[in-house]
Design a protein around this motif. Sequence first.
Motif, mmCIF file in Angstrom:
data_model
loop_
_atom_site.group_PDB
_atom_site.id
_atom_site.type_symbol
_atom_site.label_atom_id
_atom_site.label_comp_id
_atom_site.label_asym_id
_atom_site.label_seq_id
_atom_site.Cartn_x
_atom_site.Cartn_y
_atom_site.Cartn_z
ATOM 1 N N ILE A 31 0.838 -1.208 0.000
ATOM 2 C CA ILE A 31 0.000 0.000 0.000
ATOM 3 C C ILE A 31 0.871 1.256 0.000
ATOM 4 O O ILE A 31 0.626 2.210 -0.721
ATOM 5 C CB ILE A 31 -0.958 -0.004 1.213
ATOM 6 N N LEU A 32 1.948 1.201 0.801
ATOM 7 C CA LEU A 32 2.840 2.361 0.872
ATOM 8 C C LEU A 32 3.504 2.624 -0.479
ATOM 9 O O LEU A 32 3.632 3.774 -0.905
ATOM 10 C CB LEU A 32 3.920 2.134 1.934
ATOM 11 N N THR A 33 3.929 1.550 -1.140
ATOM 12 C CA THR A 33 4.538 1.716 -2.466
ATOM 13 C C THR A 33 3.554 2.381 -3.411
ATOM 14 O O THR A 33 3.887 3.340 -4.108
ATOM 15 C CB THR A 33 4.921 0.344 -3.048
ATOM 16 N N GLY A 34 2.319 1.888 -3.405
ATOM 17 C CA GLY A 34 1.282 2.466 -4.258
ATOM 18 C C GLY A 34 1.037 3.922 -3.925
ATOM 19 O O GLY A 34 0.919 4.771 -4.808
ATOM 20 N N LEU A 35 1.009 4.230 -2.613
ATOM 21 C CA LEU A 35 0.770 5.616 -2.195
ATOM 22 C C LEU A 35 1.898 6.521 -2.660
ATOM 23 O O LEU A 35 1.675 7.666 -3.050
ATOM 24 C CB LEU A 35 0.636 5.684 -0.669
ATOM 25 N N SER A 36 3.115 5.976 -2.615
ATOM 26 C CA SER A 36 4.244 6.781 -3.039
ATOM 27 C C SER A 36 4.165 7.084 -4.534
ATOM 28 O O SER A 36 4.382 8.217 -4.961
ATOM 29 C CB SER A 36 5.530 6.038 -2.704
ATOM 30 N N LEU A 37 3.797 6.062 -5.314
ATOM 31 C CA LEU A 37 3.595 6.288 -6.749
ATOM 32 C C LEU A 37 2.487 7.316 -6.957
ATOM 33 O O LEU A 37 2.605 8.234 -7.760
ATOM 34 C CB LEU A 37 3.204 4.976 -7.440
ATOM 35 N N SER A 38 1.398 7.145 -6.186
ATOM 36 C CA SER A 38 0.260 8.058 -6.318
ATOM 37 C C SER A 38 0.651 9.489 -5.998
ATOM 38 O O SER A 38 0.216 10.421 -6.666
ATOM 39 C CB SER A 38 -0.861 7.647 -5.374
ATOM 40 N N SER A 39 1.468 9.654 -4.946
ATOM 41 C CA SER A 39 1.780 11.021 -4.522
ATOM 42 C C SER A 39 2.556 11.752 -5.608
ATOM 43 O O SER A 39 2.330 12.937 -5.840
ATOM 44 C CB SER A 39 2.572 11.000 -3.208
ATOM 45 N N ILE A 40 3.464 11.020 -6.291
ATOM 46 C CA ILE A 40 4.215 11.673 -7.370
ATOM 47 C C ILE A 40 3.287 12.015 -8.533
ATOM 48 O O ILE A 40 3.341 13.107 -9.095
ATOM 49 C CB ILE A 40 5.389 10.774 -7.812
ATOM 50 N N LEU A 41 2.376 11.087 -8.850
ATOM 51 C CA LEU A 41 1.400 11.367 -9.908
ATOM 52 C C LEU A 41 0.543 12.579 -9.552
ATOM 53 O O LEU A 41 0.310 13.464 -10.373
ATOM 54 C CB LEU A 41 0.488 10.145 -10.121
ATOM 55 N N LEU A 42 0.099 12.615 -8.292
ATOM 56 C CA LEU A 42 -0.763 13.721 -7.863
ATOM 57 C C LEU A 42 -0.018 15.046 -7.969
ATOM 58 O O LEU A 42 -0.555 16.042 -8.465
ATOM 59 C CB LEU A 42 -1.215 13.472 -6.415
ATOM 60 N N LEU A 43 1.253 15.033 -7.541
ATOM 61 C CA LEU A 43 2.040 16.265 -7.584
ATOM 62 C C LEU A 43 2.166 16.799 -9.004
ATOM 63 O O LEU A 43 1.983 17.992 -9.243
ATOM 64 C CB LEU A 43 3.452 15.983 -7.052
ATOM 65 N N VAL A 44 2.510 15.897 -9.953
ATOM 66 C CA VAL A 44 2.719 16.415 -11.314
ATOM 67 C C VAL A 44 1.398 16.715 -12.006
ATOM 68 O O VAL A 44 1.352 17.548 -12.901
ATOM 69 C CB VAL A 44 3.579 15.468 -12.191
ATOM 70 N N ALA A 45 0.308 16.049 -11.580
ATOM 71 C CA ALA A 45 -0.966 16.264 -12.270
ATOM 72 C C ALA A 45 -1.743 17.454 -11.726
ATOM 73 O O ALA A 45 -2.548 18.051 -12.444
ATOM 74 C CB ALA A 45 -1.822 14.998 -12.179
ATOM 75 N N LEU A 46 -1.504 17.803 -10.460
ATOM 76 C CA LEU A 46 -2.335 18.820 -9.809
ATOM 77 C C LEU A 46 -2.279 20.161 -10.550
ATOM 78 O O LEU A 46 -3.312 20.762 -10.857
ATOM 79 C CB LEU A 46 -1.888 18.988 -8.344
ATOM 80 N N GLY A 47 -1.056 20.595 -10.871
ATOM 81 C CA GLY A 47 -0.894 21.870 -11.575
ATOM 82 C C GLY A 47 -1.612 21.853 -12.909
ATOM 83 O O GLY A 47 -2.293 22.804 -13.291
ATOM 84 N N LEU A 48 -1.473 20.726 -13.603
ATOM 85 C CA LEU A 48 -2.111 20.595 -14.914
ATOM 86 C C LEU A 48 -3.631 20.637 -14.779
ATOM 87 O O LEU A 48 -4.328 21.295 -15.559
ATOM 88 C CB LEU A 48 -1.674 19.282 -15.565
ATOM 89 N N ALA A 49 -4.130 19.930 -13.757
ATOM 90 C CA ALA A 49 -5.576 19.872 -13.551
ATOM 91 C C ALA A 49 -6.121 21.264 -13.249
ATOM 92 O O ALA A 49 -7.186 21.651 -13.754
ATOM 93 C CB ALA A 49 -5.900 18.912 -12.409
ATOM 94 N N VAL A 50 -5.406 22.024 -12.438
ATOM 95 C CA VAL A 50 -5.861 23.361 -12.080
ATOM 96 C C VAL A 50 -5.919 24.245 -13.323
ATOM 97 O O VAL A 50 -6.931 24.887 -13.610
ATOM 98 C CB VAL A 50 -4.916 23.973 -11.021
#
Lengths: 289, 415
Positions: free
Chosen positions: A8-27
């Motif tokens: 779960i932690l590995t998945g969360l870590s992957l997710s957090s990087i995805l969220l970081l790079v996608a957030l600016g784009l989404a906004v």
Amino acid sequence: MDFVVSQILTGLSLSSILLLVALGLAVIYGVTGVINLAHGEFVMLGAYCAWMLQTQFGWGLLASLVPIFILIAILGWLIEVLVIRHLYDRPLDTILATWGLGVMIQQIVRLTAGGELRYVQMPPSLSRSVNILGATDSAYRLFVLGVALALFALTWFIYSYTSFGLKLRAITQNRSIASCFGINSARAYRLTFAYGAGIAGLAGALISPLKSVSPEMGTTYVVDAFMVVVLGGVQSLLGTLVSSGLLGEISGLLAYYSNDTIAKALVLLAIVIIIRFRPQGLFAQRVRA
Amino acid sequence: MNNNRRTFLKAGAAAGAFTLVGFPHIWSKNSSLAYAQGGEIKVGVLFSLTGTTAIIEESLNKATIMAIEEINAAGGVNGMKIVPVIEDPASDPATFAEKARKLVLSDKCVSVFGSYTSASRKAVLPVFEKQENLFWYPTLYEGRECSKNVIYTGAVPNQQQDDFVPWLVEKFGKRWYLIGSNYIYPKEENNYVKKLLAGLGAEVIAEEYVPLGHSEFSSVINKFRSEKPNVIFSTVVGDSVVALHRQYRAAGLDPATMPMASLTTSENEVAAMGGDAAAGHFTSAPYFMVYDSPENKKFVEAYKARWGSDKVTHFVSESSYFQVYLFSQAVAKLAASDIGPLAIRDAVKGEQYKAPQGLVKVEPSNLHCWLRPKVGQAQSDGQFKILKQSADWVEPNPYSAYPDQKCTEEGLKQI
């Protein structure tokens, strides 16, 4: 038990990087409708800023985060004023213009900072591993996860509870009517673009200790970011959060049971199928075009 | 009838021989003067100066140019200057082929030094084979090639692995995890390591490939944690190798109990990932920058003086450097009128040179080089510590993983 937790932690870590790079784009896309193909280059510039502040001025990564956000936000602001603002009603032209900007930024970095791969030192206080319910994980990865969630919360708060956010939502619903009611939509767009760029820069700085820093690094992240935003639904912040979480966990799990090559292919296949049956993404807001 | 035909052939051969002996100018002048004209010998230098692999290929270009300058400064080859024609193939295999054609056909280069990736070598190969020219390839590679128009001065799998793998098994243990980038080079290296490990009674617990350019290794590292291999045999290349090392370190894994063993991590890669992330891991290569020999001292000093004191030399730049010397020795053996690509190839067979890594030799049968493999452990200062050297030079066997095939002077033979 520790296996489940570490997975779960590995998945969360992957997710957090995805969220970081996608957030600016989404906004940026959610509010202004600009498809910013130079988004990856903002990420790359953030990483290079971290590298430069560290090697030239000896700043630690943690101390550089706020200056990097401000620097890249200013750059985003300038780009909006000089280029994007003239192209708001011409979506194809913005794609071409931002792509061109991306190529230029890449080459400028290559010419000034050189083409060599660079790296950024991890903050010493975070370069150790910690135990969570029997599983070990890197403290730095947990820190990145925390920052990603905090940034998301901040963005959510601005969007939902401030008067600026209210104006943004109004503009998203219908720009011309919002303008009739006295909302300065040009200013709102400019601030949004700057904010989105700043977050991208921050993302780049945060991932730089884990990855290699090179002028071409942005291209892979812009693909990931688009994947997250398209799957989540283009105008939904919550969709971005959920889809980055899903993509991270699923690709982590698939990569564990097969390998990263297969995981990447299966995840893309799943997205293609989902988009086929739900083109608006998982979370779509009803918006008047 | 048969008899008549034989006599006819004999007569023809005699006539041909007579023509060659009797009127040598007709043949030799036309072909050779094009290659050694006005006291100059033109050679091609074909390394990418732009594009994705430019970072590493620039250093190969620099080493090649430096060797040419040194030879010219010392009087050239039999009084003739080597003139480099430099082209930039921009990290693109199609451009490699195009530039190679230009160097061979329009510039009339007698040899071309160049290329780093296997993809670019494969792209230029048909040009050199069709035009009967000569290509000098400095990179370590996966083997399984037997061209008569290429001199290979980098290591092939058996040279890097034969000493390295048993040493690691003895020192760390028998559970091996193979991780590589997803293309031909890691797969061929793994074919050979699996063969060696089977012979040593060791076990391959996983063989995994990640996409080229992959930079997220948390799942892989999770598997390292749960599988607990004794050795991680890594053939991950490019910027992925930086990400793998940095994430390995961030995860708090310990190279003392679970080291990564690599055939491609040189001083160049260590500089890109930082000494702290590389420290403790192992590399097998014929050359390390710290290797103590008078030739290497001279090489490193000259390289830094010519290109900047912050520059590093590594095992591919070293072979880029010494292969130019092998070339000049071969040319020196020939009369000016005889100089040509195939004459140089035949002259370089068995040729020896005291390179920075030690004495090397071109194997006449397969045109690869006898090299001197070493095992190095990366240190936090970005250099390696040499822990082990092969007792003698090691014969190249490009078909080491395929015992039923052998590269001979006549070409590839099935045994």
